[in-house]
Motif scaffolding. Structure first.
Motif, PDB file in Angstrom:
ATOM      1  N   MET A   4     -26.985  16.019  36.558  1.00 59.16           N
ATOM      2  CA  MET A   4     -28.077  16.607  37.302  1.00 59.16           C
ATOM      3  C   MET A   4     -29.378  16.311  36.553  1.00 59.16           C
TER       4      MET A   4
ATOM      5  N   SER B 269     -22.499  17.200  37.415  1.00 58.37           N
ATOM      6  CA  SER B 269     -22.750  16.497  38.687  1.00 58.37           C
ATOM      7  C   SER B 269     -22.192  17.375  39.806  1.00 58.37           C
ATOM      8  N   TRP B 270     -22.820  18.537  39.949  1.00 63.47           N
ATOM      9  CA  TRP B 270     -22.384  19.519  40.921  1.00 63.47           C
ATOM     10  C   TRP B 270     -22.589  19.027  42.344  1.00 63.47           C
ATOM     11  N   GLN B 271     -21.640  19.356  43.216  1.00 64.62           N
ATOM     12  CA  GLN B 271     -21.727  19.011  44.633  1.00 64.62           C
ATOM     13  C   GLN B 271     -21.832  20.253  45.521  1.00 64.62           C
ATOM     14  N   THR B 272     -21.406  21.401  44.983  1.00 69.80           N
ATOM     15  CA  THR B 272     -21.410  22.656  45.730  1.00 69.80           C
ATOM     16  C   THR B 272     -21.624  23.819  44.758  1.00 69.80           C
TER      17      THR B 272
ATOM     18  N   ASP C  77     -18.690  24.266  42.535  1.00 72.22           N
ATOM     19  CA  ASP C  77     -18.683  23.429  41.337  1.00 72.22           C
ATOM     20  C   ASP C  77     -19.529  24.060  40.234  1.00 72.22           C
TER      21      ASP C  77
ATOM     22  N   TYR D 130     -28.077  19.187  45.864  1.00 75.00           N
ATOM     23  CA  TYR D 130     -26.827  18.538  45.480  1.00 75.00           C
ATOM     24  C   TYR D 130     -26.829  17.062  45.856  1.00 75.00           C
ATOM     25  N   ARG D 131     -27.396  16.729  46.982  1.00 75.38           N
ATOM     26  CA  ARG D 131     -27.394  15.338  47.453  1.00 75.38           C
ATOM     27  C   ARG D 131     -28.108  14.412  46.470  1.00 75.38           C
TER      28      ARG D 131
ATOM     29  N   GLN E 130     -28.890  15.328  43.338  1.00 77.54           N
ATOM     30  CA  GLN E 130     -28.523  15.712  41.975  1.00 77.54           C
ATOM     31  C   GLN E 130     -29.730  16.196  41.167  1.00 77.54           C
TER      32      GLN E 130
END
Length: 95
Positions: free
Chosen positions: A1, A34-37, A40, A72-73, A75
């Protein structure tokens, strides 16, 4: 991120010296993530909560709150506020 901006974390640590270590630790964790939700995020930092469009983290044993917006998209984590618990409870930060 990509954390935007570390400057706000350093300013908060300048106002509250006890925050320097905890905010630096949070920054290092977030930078490597590298969180997506939100799920995470919670796997890494279990104190994360969703409050409207923000993600809020408890810092220093819930004495402080770190308020962020996470895209998230792309980062990116945008630092919005670092507040004491009392300041957070006033909810002025939502405006």
């Amino acid at each position: 991120m990509h954390v935007i901006s570390r400057k706000k974390l350093k300013e908060a640590a300048g106002r509250h010296s006890e925050l320097e270590g905890p905010l630096d630790a949070w920054f290092r964790i977030a930078k490597r993530a590298s969180w997506q939700t939100l799920g995470d995020v919670r796997k890494t930092l279990s104190s994360a909560d969703s409050v409207e469009k923000w993600t809020v983290f408890n810092i220093k044993g819930n004495r402080y709150r770190l308020i962020t917006e996470i895209n998230y998209r792309f980062q990116r984590v945008y630092i919005r506020h670092v507040l004491t618990h009392a300041e957070y409870d006033q909810e002025k930060w939502k405006q």
